[in-house]
Design a protein around this motif. Structure first.
Motif, mmCIF file in Angstrom:
data_model
loop_
_atom_site.group_PDB
_atom_site.id
_atom_site.type_symbol
_atom_site.label_atom_id
_atom_site.label_comp_id
_atom_site.label_asym_id
_atom_site.label_seq_id
_atom_site.Cartn_x
_atom_site.Cartn_y
_atom_site.Cartn_z
ATOM 1 N N PRO A 107 43.775 41.408 56.514
ATOM 2 C CA PRO A 107 44.049 42.701 55.903
ATOM 3 C C PRO A 107 42.800 43.574 55.707
ATOM 4 O O PRO A 107 42.902 44.786 55.740
ATOM 5 N N ILE A 108 41.611 42.977 55.514
ATOM 6 C CA ILE A 108 40.399 43.785 55.402
ATOM 7 C C ILE A 108 39.492 43.365 56.559
ATOM 8 O O ILE A 108 38.896 42.288 56.542
ATOM 9 N N PRO A 109 39.355 44.223 57.562
ATOM 10 C CA PRO A 109 38.616 43.825 58.766
ATOM 11 C C PRO A 109 37.135 43.525 58.530
ATOM 12 O O PRO A 109 36.567 42.653 59.173
ATOM 13 N N SER A 110 36.497 44.212 57.623
ATOM 14 C CA SER A 110 35.050 44.091 57.475
ATOM 15 C C SER A 110 34.597 42.800 56.795
ATOM 16 O O SER A 110 33.423 42.443 56.890
ATOM 17 N N ILE A 111 35.504 42.067 56.129
ATOM 18 C CA ILE A 111 35.049 40.864 55.430
ATOM 19 C C ILE A 111 35.343 39.580 56.195
ATOM 20 O O ILE A 111 34.917 38.504 55.777
ATOM 21 N N GLY A 112 36.049 39.692 57.302
ATOM 22 C CA GLY A 112 36.259 38.545 58.187
ATOM 23 C C GLY A 112 36.975 37.387 57.513
ATOM 24 O O GLY A 112 38.059 37.521 56.961
ATOM 25 N N ALA A 113 36.329 36.209 57.564
ATOM 26 C CA ALA A 113 36.958 34.993 57.041
ATOM 27 C C ALA A 113 37.083 34.992 55.516
ATOM 28 O O ALA A 113 37.787 34.162 54.953
ATOM 29 N N TRP A 114 36.413 35.905 54.857
ATOM 30 C CA TRP A 114 36.553 36.000 53.399
ATOM 31 C C TRP A 114 37.948 36.471 52.996
ATOM 32 O O TRP A 114 38.315 36.405 51.825
ATOM 33 N N ASN A 115 38.728 36.946 53.959
ATOM 34 C CA ASN A 115 40.126 37.269 53.674
ATOM 35 C C ASN A 115 40.870 36.045 53.150
ATOM 36 O O ASN A 115 41.756 36.158 52.301
ATOM 37 N N LEU A 116 40.495 34.891 53.648
ATOM 38 C CA LEU A 116 41.106 33.653 53.177
ATOM 39 C C LEU A 116 40.765 33.412 51.702
ATOM 40 O O LEU A 116 41.625 33.018 50.903
ATOM 41 N N ALA A 117 39.535 33.686 51.327
ATOM 42 C CA ALA A 117 39.117 33.522 49.930
ATOM 43 C C ALA A 117 39.845 34.502 49.014
ATOM 44 O O ALA A 117 40.215 34.161 47.886
ATOM 45 N N VAL A 118 40.062 35.711 49.503
ATOM 46 C CA VAL A 118 40.796 36.701 48.703
ATOM 47 C C VAL A 118 42.230 36.229 48.476
ATOM 48 O O VAL A 118 42.754 36.308 47.362
ATOM 49 N N GLY A 119 42.863 35.710 49.517
ATOM 50 C CA GLY A 119 44.222 35.192 49.392
ATOM 51 C C GLY A 119 44.296 34.041 48.408
ATOM 52 O O GLY A 119 45.198 33.972 47.563
ATOM 53 N N PHE A 120 43.341 33.109 48.507
ATOM 54 C CA PHE A 120 43.316 32.004 47.558
ATOM 55 C C PHE A 120 42.987 32.474 46.143
ATOM 56 O O PHE A 120 43.427 31.878 45.169
ATOM 57 N N GLY A 121 42.225 33.547 46.034
ATOM 58 C CA GLY A 121 41.951 34.120 44.712
ATOM 59 C C GLY A 121 43.229 34.628 44.045
ATOM 60 O O GLY A 121 43.471 34.377 42.858
ATOM 61 N N PHE A 122 44.063 35.336 44.818
ATOM 62 C CA PHE A 122 45.358 35.773 44.284
ATOM 63 C C PHE A 122 46.205 34.569 43.862
ATOM 64 O O PHE A 122 46.840 34.579 42.810
ATOM 65 N N ALA A 123 46.190 33.525 44.680
ATOM 66 C CA ALA A 123 46.980 32.334 44.371
ATOM 67 C C ALA A 123 46.460 31.648 43.104
ATOM 68 O O ALA A 123 47.254 31.205 42.268
ATOM 69 N N LEU A 124 45.154 31.573 42.948
ATOM 70 C CA LEU A 124 44.598 30.936 41.753
ATOM 71 C C LEU A 124 44.911 31.719 40.488
ATOM 72 O O LEU A 124 45.187 31.126 39.442
ATOM 73 N N VAL A 125 44.877 33.030 40.574
ATOM 74 C CA VAL A 125 45.232 33.839 39.399
ATOM 75 C C VAL A 125 46.704 33.628 39.046
ATOM 76 O O VAL A 125 47.061 33.461 37.874
ATOM 77 N N GLY A 126 47.565 33.611 40.046
ATOM 78 C CA GLY A 126 48.988 33.373 39.796
ATOM 79 C C GLY A 126 49.245 32.001 39.203
ATOM 80 O O GLY A 126 50.018 31.849 38.251
ATOM 81 N N LEU A 127 48.593 30.976 39.751
ATOM 82 C CA LEU A 127 48.766 29.630 39.209
ATOM 83 C C LEU A 127 48.148 29.497 37.820
ATOM 84 O O LEU A 127 48.667 28.769 36.969
#
Length: 82
Positions: A55-75
């Motif tokens: 979803p954010i082209p400039s951060i590359g593989a950090w998109n995975l970290a952002v997704g896991f960040g959303f998941a951790l906040v939800g959990l």
């Protein structure tokens, strides 16, 4: 013969009912948790399907970290669920 004095009895006062604290979640809690977990899932799936270009082209593989960040906040919010 003298009459004995009568004792005045203390008037009975019923104990007051204790107020019961409201147990539960606010109305916004569950939709926010579900929303965070769904956004996390979609974010991670889109990142994998596009080889981390979106979803954010400039951060590359950090998109995975952002997704896991959303998941951790939800959990983390789910630990406060009553």
């Amino acid at each position: 013969m003298p009459k004995s004095r009568t004792r005045k009895k203390a008037q009975y006062i019923a104990p007051q009912e204790k107020s019961v604290a409201k147990v539960g979640n606010p109305t916004w809690f569950v939709p926010v948790v579900i929303g965070l977990l769904v956004v996390a899932l979609i974010w991670i799936v889109v990142a994998y399907l596009t080889s981390f270009a979106f979803p954010i082209p400039s951060i590359g593989a950090w998109n995975l970290a952002v997704g896991f960040g959303f998941a951790l906040v939800g959990l983390g919010m789910l630990t406060r669920w009553q």
